[in-house]
Scaffold this motif. Structure first.
Motif, PDB file in Angstrom:
ATOM      1  N   LEU A  15       0.823  -1.199   0.000  1.00 13.26           N
ATOM      2  CA  LEU A  15       0.000   0.000   0.000  1.00 13.26           C
ATOM      3  C   LEU A  15       0.863   1.258   0.000  1.00 13.26           C
ATOM      4  CD1 LEU A  15      -3.007   0.707   0.021  1.00 13.26           C
ATOM      5  CD2 LEU A  15      -2.861   0.936   2.503  1.00 13.26           C
ATOM      6  N   VAL A  16       1.946   1.250   0.773  1.00 12.11           N
ATOM      7  CA  VAL A  16       2.864   2.393   0.807  1.00 12.11           C
ATOM      8  C   VAL A  16       3.456   2.649  -0.574  1.00 12.11           C
ATOM      9  CG1 VAL A  16       5.092   3.193   1.703  1.00 12.11           C
ATOM     10  CG2 VAL A  16       3.412   2.185   3.264  1.00 12.11           C
ATOM     11  N   ALA A  17       3.837   1.579  -1.270  1.00 14.09           N
ATOM     12  CA  ALA A  17       4.440   1.731  -2.597  1.00 14.09           C
ATOM     13  C   ALA A  17       3.481   2.375  -3.585  1.00 14.09           C
ATOM     14  CB  ALA A  17       4.889   0.363  -3.113  1.00 14.09           C
ATOM     15  N   SER A  18       2.172   2.164  -3.395  1.00 12.70           N
ATOM     16  CA  SER A  18       1.195   2.695  -4.355  1.00 12.70           C
ATOM     17  C   SER A  18       0.665   4.073  -3.976  1.00 12.70           C
ATOM     18  CB  SER A  18       0.011   1.722  -4.473  1.00 12.70           C
ATOM     19  OG  SER A  18      -0.712   1.652  -3.248  1.00 12.70           O
ATOM     20  N   ALA A 185       5.891   6.067   6.363  1.00 11.67           N
ATOM     21  CA  ALA A 185       4.449   5.846   6.351  1.00 11.67           C
ATOM     22  C   ALA A 185       4.125   4.467   6.934  1.00 11.67           C
ATOM     23  CB  ALA A 185       3.913   5.950   4.926  1.00 11.67           C
ATOM     24  N   HIS A 186       3.023   4.385   7.650  1.00  9.72           N
ATOM     25  CA  HIS A 186       2.651   3.128   8.297  1.00  9.72           C
ATOM     26  C   HIS A 186       1.186   3.156   8.727  1.00  9.72           C
ATOM     27  CE1 HIS A 186       3.559   5.867  11.605  1.00  9.72           C
ATOM     28  NE2 HIS A 186       2.766   5.119  12.358  1.00  9.72           N
ATOM     29  N   ALA A 235      -7.809  11.285  16.551  1.00 12.82           N
ATOM     30  CA  ALA A 235      -8.065   9.870  16.818  1.00 12.82           C
ATOM     31  C   ALA A 235      -8.580   9.218  15.543  1.00 12.82           C
ATOM     32  CB  ALA A 235      -9.080   9.723  17.948  1.00 12.82           C
ATOM     33  N   PHE A 236      -8.244   7.933  15.357  1.00  7.35           N
ATOM     34  CA  PHE A 236      -8.642   7.250  14.127  1.00  7.35           C
ATOM     35  C   PHE A 236      -8.543   5.748  14.314  1.00  7.35           C
ATOM     36  CE2 PHE A 236      -4.310   8.848  14.028  1.00  7.35           C
ATOM     37  CZ  PHE A 236      -3.540   7.738  13.739  1.00  7.35           C
ATOM     38  N   THR A 237      -9.272   5.024  13.484  1.00  4.58           N
ATOM     39  CA  THR A 237      -9.145   3.574  13.489  1.00  4.58           C
ATOM     40  C   THR A 237      -7.755   3.207  12.969  1.00  4.58           C
ATOM     41  OG1 THR A 237     -10.316   3.650  11.364  1.00  4.58           O
ATOM     42  CG2 THR A 237     -11.597   3.002  13.297  1.00  4.58           C
ATOM     43  N   SER A 238      -7.203   2.105  13.474  1.00  4.23           N
ATOM     44  CA  SER A 238      -5.775   1.826  13.298  1.00  4.23           C
ATOM     45  C   SER A 238      -5.419   1.004  12.074  1.00  4.23           C
ATOM     46  CB  SER A 238      -5.238   1.102  14.551  1.00  4.23           C
ATOM     47  OG  SER A 238      -5.483   1.842  15.711  1.00  4.23           O
ATOM     48  N   GLY A 239      -6.408   0.672  11.235  1.00  8.50           N
ATOM     49  CA  GLY A 239      -6.145  -0.196  10.094  1.00  8.50           C
ATOM     50  C   GLY A 239      -5.557   0.524   8.903  1.00  8.50           C
ATOM     51  N   LEU A 240      -5.508  -0.181   7.767  1.00  5.54           N
ATOM     52  CA  LEU A 240      -4.888   0.348   6.550  1.00  5.54           C
ATOM     53  C   LEU A 240      -5.648   1.529   5.958  1.00  5.54           C
ATOM     54  CD1 LEU A 240      -3.894  -3.009   4.824  1.00  5.54           C
ATOM     55  CD2 LEU A 240      -2.344  -1.328   5.829  1.00  5.54           C
ATOM     56  N   GLU A 241      -6.912   1.701   6.353  1.00  5.27           N
ATOM     57  CA  GLU A 241      -7.669   2.864   5.882  1.00  5.27           C
ATOM     58  C   GLU A 241      -7.056   4.170   6.371  1.00  5.27           C
ATOM     59  OE1 GLU A 241      -9.077   1.701   9.853  1.00  5.27           O
ATOM     60  OE2 GLU A 241      -8.886   0.570   7.969  1.00  5.27           O
ATOM     61  N   ASN A 242      -6.232   4.096   7.413  1.00  7.21           N
ATOM     62  CA  ASN A 242      -5.586   5.283   7.964  1.00  7.21           C
ATOM     63  C   ASN A 242      -4.071   5.167   7.911  1.00  7.21           C
ATOM     64  OD1 ASN A 242      -7.740   7.094   8.636  1.00  7.21           O
ATOM     65  ND2 ASN A 242      -8.360   5.660  10.229  1.00  7.21           N
ATOM     66  N   LEU A 243      -3.571   4.749   6.751  1.00  2.62           N
ATOM     67  CA  LEU A 243      -2.133   4.797   6.489  1.00  2.62           C
ATOM     68  C   LEU A 243      -1.688   6.256   6.626  1.00  2.62           C
ATOM     69  CD1 LEU A 243       0.275   2.984   5.338  1.00  2.62           C
ATOM     70  CD2 LEU A 243      -0.266   4.038   3.148  1.00  2.62           C
ATOM     71  N   ARG A 245       1.683   9.277   7.782  1.00  7.34           N
ATOM     72  CA  ARG A 245       3.091   9.600   8.014  1.00  7.34           C
ATOM     73  C   ARG A 245       3.177  11.049   8.480  1.00  7.34           C
ATOM     74  NH1 ARG A 245       5.524  12.140   3.204  1.00  7.34           N
ATOM     75  NH2 ARG A 245       3.920  12.354   1.595  1.00  7.34           N
ATOM     76  N   VAL A 246       4.383  11.454   8.848  1.00  8.35           N
ATOM     77  CA  VAL A 246       4.612  12.826   9.301  1.00  8.35           C
ATOM     78  C   VAL A 246       5.525  13.523   8.301  1.00  8.35           C
ATOM     79  CG1 VAL A 246       5.610  14.262  11.132  1.00  8.35           C
ATOM     80  CG2 VAL A 246       4.298  12.214  11.720  1.00  8.35           C
ATOM     81  N   GLU A 247       5.170  14.722   7.939  1.00  7.37           N
ATOM     82  CA  GLU A 247       6.015  15.542   7.087  1.00  7.37           C
ATOM     83  C   GLU A 247       7.320  15.857   7.821  1.00  7.37           C
ATOM     84  OE1 GLU A 247       5.431  19.815   4.775  1.00  7.37           O
ATOM     85  OE2 GLU A 247       4.567  19.523   6.766  1.00  7.37           O
TER      86      GLU A 247
END
Length: 348
Positions: A15-18, A185-186, A235-243, A245-247
């Motif tokens: 997902l990060v690669a895309s 990103a994670h 706050a957010f759900t922790s799954g892939l829907e909320n990939l 990162r920090v600038e």
């Protein structure tokens, strides 16, 4: 079907690669029309998002809707979302906890641009730790009432961490990994499957305490950014829907508290057995269980043989009379040590 952490991280990597690259288009998570021209006037903002691919057991794609709406369910959220809540922590709370964080981080090792501590009474002091625990509980209740799926079992605290990111990075003797990438990103659940809800509480403000440092959600179409503000909770759900990162920072220090929540239930026998196999304990447990079974069999055999011995022969055996035990004598060194200790002080 649940994934292992390794499998979850492979999904995350694809997902990060895309979705993650420099110069990707950005939009504010909170629309301009909702900010009313002044972000500090905004109390809260809730956005529902499509849930990502399930990483843990009983994920959305596998669970479906429960047949009984009143049934308590455990597991990842059925609805996925993001919540921004301004002034979650008061200016005084931010000031006290930021000062305690700074003191607790003195002498701690750095990894690249970051330094972290686990918040507790030792690292923060008693008063600040009590304040922190109250904030965590307040956050747990807010998430339970706002973004947790209705009908789920009560949320529990799974983890928390205090972190400072600074630019330039520490380059002295406290630096242990200058090449560590703080900004990768994670998705939180891809790294710890028990994480179901994540919360970030800011103790510093963008463009005031640091440059850069925006929170970026890597959505399928664009990056959606959140501006850090002291006292603001995201706050957010922790799954892939909320990939996310920090600038990278351009200057200054960015103080933040991470909190994670989930449903920690009692494991079934099958889960326990699976954990034993995966941890390598089976190599030790199996021989031990076999030995216990063998000893139990030998004991039963001895009892059976003893029943076959005639009663006359059993009574002719000499009776063993225990000798009287002398009074215990206290070791002289123990006595001396007690005397040397003197009266016990109640001062701390």
């Amino acid at each position: 079907m649940s994934r292992s952490t390794d499998e979850a991280q492979k999904v995350q990597k694809r997902l990060v690669a895309s979705r993650v690259w420099d110069g990707r288009q950005r939009l504010p998570l909170i629309p301009e029309s909702k900010a009313l021209g002044d972000a500090h006037k905004l109390r809260s903002w809730l956005q529902e998002v499509e849930c990502g691919e399930g990483l843990a057991s009983n994920s959305l794609t596998e669970r479906g809707t429960p047949s009984n709406a009143s049934e308590l369910r455990k597991g990842p959220p059925q609805l996925c979302s993001r919540l921004v809540w301004d002034d979650f922590a008061s200016p005084l709370e931010v000031e006290k906890l930021k000062a305690a964080m700074t003191d607790g981080m003195v002498g701690m090792f750095h990894r690249g641009a970051e330094v972290s501590i686990v918040p507790d009474e030792h690292s923060l002091g008693q008063e600040a730790n009590m304040l922190f625990e109250a904030l965590v509980e307040r956050c747990r209740v807010l998430i339970s009432r706002s973004i947790a799926s209705p009908g789920t079992a009560p949320l529990q605290v799974v983890g928390s961490l205090m972190r400072r990111v600074q630019f330039p990075s520490e380059d002295g003797s406290l630096q242990v990994d200058l090449k560590h990438d703080t900004y990768v990103a994670h998705a939180d659940q891809a790294n710890v499957l028990a994480y179901e809800y994540s919360a970030l509480l800011y103790f510093s403000t963008a463009d005031v305490d640091f440059g850069g440092g925006r929170l970026l959600f890597a959505d399928a179409d664009v990056d959606r950014e959140v501006e850090p503000m002291a006292g603001r909770l995201v706050a957010f759900t922790s799954g892939l829907e909320n990939l996310h990162r920090v600038e990278p920072l351009a200057w200054g220090s960015r103080y933040i508290v991470g909190m994670w929540f989930g449903h920690v239930g009692v494991q079934s026998g099958t889960q326990v057995a699976a954990n034993i196999r995966s941890s390598g304990l089976a190599d030790f447990a199996a021989p031990m269980l076999a030995l216990v079974a063998l000893l139990a069999l030998a004991l039963e055999l001895m009892r059976f043989v003893w029943r076959l011995v005639p009663a006359s022969q059993q009574s002719s055996a000499p009776e063993l009379v225990p000798e009287s035990s002398p009074a215990p004598i206290e070791h002289p060194h123990k006595v001396v040590r007690k005397r040397a200790m003197g009266p016990v002080s109640t001062k701390k």
